[in-house]
Scaffold this active site. Structure first.
Site, short mmCIF file in Angstrom:
data_model
loop_
_atom_site.label_atom_id
_atom_site.label_comp_id
_atom_site.label_asym_id
_atom_site.label_seq_id
_atom_site.Cartn_x
_atom_site.Cartn_y
_atom_site.Cartn_z
N HIS A 89 0.84 -1.21 0.00
CA HIS A 89 0.00 0.00 0.00
C HIS A 89 0.87 1.26 0.00
CE1 HIS A 89 -3.52 2.43 1.69
NE2 HIS A 89 -2.47 3.19 1.99
N GLU A 90 1.84 1.31 0.89
CA GLU A 90 2.66 2.52 1.02
C GLU A 90 3.64 2.68 -0.14
OE1 GLU A 90 1.85 4.71 3.06
OE2 GLU A 90 0.68 3.63 4.55
N HIS A 113 0.73 4.29 -2.89
CA HIS A 113 0.96 5.73 -2.92
C HIS A 113 2.18 6.11 -3.76
CE1 HIS A 113 -2.21 6.42 -0.13
NE2 HIS A 113 -1.61 5.88 0.91
N GLU A 120 -6.58 6.74 -0.92
CA GLU A 120 -6.43 5.57 -0.05
C GLU A 120 -7.02 4.33 -0.72
OE1 GLU A 120 -4.56 5.39 2.49
OE2 GLU A 120 -4.18 7.55 2.57
#
Length: 711
Positions: free
Chosen positions: A450-451, A455, A509
């Site tokens: 995810h990070e 992103h 997100e």
């Protein structure tokens, strides 16, 4: 509001309190590193009152009330109980409320943005105030009475943070009950044209209809050379606001910002290298003068400060709680690197160039070059703000991310914090063992992807200056959604958040979560985290398959639980991540072929509601559905196609009758209190000697830790 409506706002009884264990990691630091960490920790905590003011008008007074009560009895609450004449239940209810308040730094949930209220009656607050005159004075000084602790029954919309003209509360727009969303957006556009960044500001509408931009700074005037917008401090507003003025007012939170700047300067004296020293200099200039240009310089240096033993970031960072999604909440992080866990994340970074092409878009929608970021596993000493995340990907400035890079961190002692015998609703009994056994590993994998690759991916197609583009404007890239040339892109001065506005935080997100769901299906990534991917039949029967199954179960379960954070009265989501997870659950359910299903006794009896995932369809049906949704989210973001992006996202996050009338009441009935963390303090007992003070994982421990901070 009736009693049933009010009951959903009661404080947790009891709250789930856990300690943020840090001692062995702090003790391993050198004396210089401890001093560096201590001063930045102090700077972070000195921003506490800023956070409180950013939440609600009454939060600062309630904070002082709680801390003053503790100090008056030196933490002997039984003594105070006798003096105030309270019963056991009333006192415990107040302590539970105080614990949740300090864990969220305000009387609105840090994760959810809805107000929570004590379970004890208002006369409990009055009795405590009468027993401790200094506590009563703290409330009077802040113009707070017992009623402020409780439900705003005549104005139910104020139980939620949001735009004031929608009836909600937001102290990012203080003393401005009639400021409108349109006015806020008009001024945001004007500020972008003036290259005046908004993160450290609040916006006030004055009685004469003009506006003041309150800039957080340790000085009450702009520096002699002028602020970020030059020497001017008063501007004539254009367009719909023609005839009105915008005045820049320096010195918002002046006392706190001056103290923060001082401790940042002290931290610089103990920096490990010149880059850290320069970083502290830019932080100090930003916090002293209010310059966000200086803050951006600190972030450029922070990205380049690779592998420090003490990792930090501090400032007005995340914009989730501003309804316009542009103004940042004060936040401060100090942490120690966990070298062993960092090795796995570094392998993930090394694999990124081979993983990014597996995502459902072509090179036209991806950065020209992937700049490998620093990705570390950290053990948190201090995280001051309205809540502690499990992972972080910053800075949030797109120009820095695309030209210099970013950092990813996974917060190990946050991920690993567990309360004993914590219930797990909405997981089917047949899946419970798999979920319990593998959820921690699944979450670590999810946060990592995810990070870094969520992103960390994507290119904003932009006219960077008049007539200059970062893509081939004469022959635009083809959209994979239409197979036709793109027609929208970002104009000069526009940013992701300025174009997508209020939905930008949750939308991003969701995009990052979908990347994690898609790429976790690649077993080479699971192997990076040390998971056994071998099986006699197929990968899904391997231990790694168990982790992947747990990851999809976790996302589906979160999607069900998410409806707690949707308010039927305002028809508004109160939490960006949970809104995203609900849309991903809907993606699972819409995938068909019984990939994802909800189970319950009957249409009218959801008391045993569970969600199930067919593990043997994750790699086919599940991944395909997620990638189709992800492709749309990504392309609309990259091309500044707000209209299509909004239409998609609002459609996927809409809550219809059955979810509202049947599922949400059951979710509220079975909700599990969110964890609140008791953090340690550092104390410089004598010059050069910093010691760590830890506290027990209890309400009393939480209150004492805050009283000792003396902020």
């Amino acid at each position: 509001m009736d009693e049933r409506s009010i009951s959903q706002y009661y404080a947790d009884q009891p709250p789930t309190v856990v300690s943020l264990a840090i001692k062995p990691h702090f003790e391993a630091l050198t004396d210089e590193q401890k001093l560096y960490a201590h001063n930045i920790s102090r700077a972070a905590f000195l921003g506490t009152r800023i956070v409180l003011r950013q939440v609600s008008p009454e939060s600062e007074g309630i904070f002082d009330f709680i801390v003053t009560l503790h100090k008056s009895c030196n933490g002997n609450w039984s003594k105070l109980q006798q003096e105030s004449g309270l019963g056991d239940e009333a006192l415990q209810s107040f302590l539970n409320y105080a614990t949740q308040f300090l864990g969220n730094l305000g009387n609105y949930k840090g994760f959810g943005d809805s107000k929570y209220i004590p379970r004890c009656p208002p006369d409990t607050i009055d009795a405590l105030a009468s027993a401790v005159p200094m506590a009563k004075e703290a409330l009077r000084k802040s113009k707070v009475d017992a009623a402020a602790f409780y439900a705003t029954t005549e104005q139910p919309a104020k139980m939620h943070l949001g735009f004031p003209d929608k009836g909600h509360l937001s102290t990012y727009y203080p003393d401005s009950p009639d400021i409108t969303q349109d006015e806020i957006e008009q001024i945001s556009t004007f500020m972008a044209e003036k290259k005046l960044l908004p993160e450290n500001t609040r916006l006030k509408k004055t009685a004469d209809g003009n506006f003041q931009l309150l800039i957080a700074s340790g000085l009450s005037k702009p520096p002699p050379e002028g602020g970020d917008a030059g020497p001017e401090t008063v501007f004539d507003l254009p367009g719909k606001l023609s005839g009105k003025k915008l005045e820049l007012v320096f010195g918002d939170h002046i006392e706190e910002m001056a103290k923060i700047a001082l401790h940042i300067k002290k931290a610089g004296l103990h920096a490990a290298n010149d880059r850290q020293k320069q970083m502290m200099d830019h932080y100090g200039k930003s916090f002293g003068s209010g310059s966000l240009n200086a803050f951006k310089e600190s972030q450029k240096l922070w990205v380049k400060d690779i592998g420090p033993m003490v990792e930090t970031n501090i400032g007005f960072i995340e914009t989730y709680r501003d309804p316009a999604n542009v103004r940042g909440e004060w936040e401060g992080l100090v942490a120690m690197v966990n070298k062993e866990r960092t090795k796995a994340f570094q392998k993930l970074v090394d694999s990124a160039p081979s993983m990014i092409p597996k995502l459902p878009w072509g090179s036209d929608f991806e950065k020209d070059k992937f700049s490998a970021p620093d990705f570390t596993s950290l053990e948190v000493l201090t995280f001051n703000g309205s809540g502690i995340p499990a992972g972080i990907n910053i800075p949030n400035y797109d120009d820095i991310r695309q030209t210099i890079g970013f950092k990813n961190v996974s917060l190990g002692n946050v991920l690993g914090a567990k309360a004993p015998n914590e219930p797990i609703p909405f997981i089917h009994p047949d899946d419970l063992d798999t979920y319990r056994t593998h959820r921690d590993q699944a979450f670590e994998v999810q946060v990592g992807i995810h990070e870094l690759l969520g992103h960390g991916t994507g290119k904003l197609l932009q006219e960077t200056s008049p007539g200059t583009y970062n893509f081939n404007h004469s022959s635009p890239p083809l959209s994979p959604l239409t197979n036709k040339p793109i027609t929208t892109y970002y104009k000069p001065g526009q940013t992701w958040s300025s174009v997508f506005g209020g939905i930008s935080a949750s939308y991003e997100e969701c995009r990052a979560e979908c990347v994690a769901m898609a790429l976790s299906c690649d077993f080479s990534i699971l192997a990076i985290f040390g998971l056994d991917t071998t099986s006699s039949d197929n990968n899904m029967d391997s231990p790694a398959g168990d982790v992947l199954h747990a990851a999809y179960l976790s996302m589906a379960r979160a999607g069900v639980a998410a409806v707690e954070y949707w308010d039927p009265a305002t028809r508004k989501w109160g939490q960006a991540h949970m809104q995203a997870r609900f849309s991903i659950l809907k993606t699972f359910l819409d995938a068909g072929e019984d990939f994802c299903s909800l189970h319950h006794k009957s249409k009218d009896d959801l008391s045993d509601l569970t969600v199930r995932i067919d593990r043997h369809k994750i790699l086919t049906v599940g991944r395909k559905a997620v990638e189709a949704y992800l492709q749309k989210l990504h392309v609309y973001k990259c091309t500044a196609d707000f209209e299509e992006g909004r239409r998609l996202y609002e459609g996927m996050t809409g809550v219809d009758g059955w979810w509202e009338e049947s599922v949400r009441p059951e979710v509220l009935r079975r909700k599990v209190p969110r964890k609140v963390f008791v953090q340690a303090n550092t104390v410089e007992e004598e010059e050069g000697n910093v010691v760590l003070r830890e506290y027990e994982a209890s309400g009393e421990g939480m209150i004492k830790s805050w009283a000792d901070r003396d902020v």
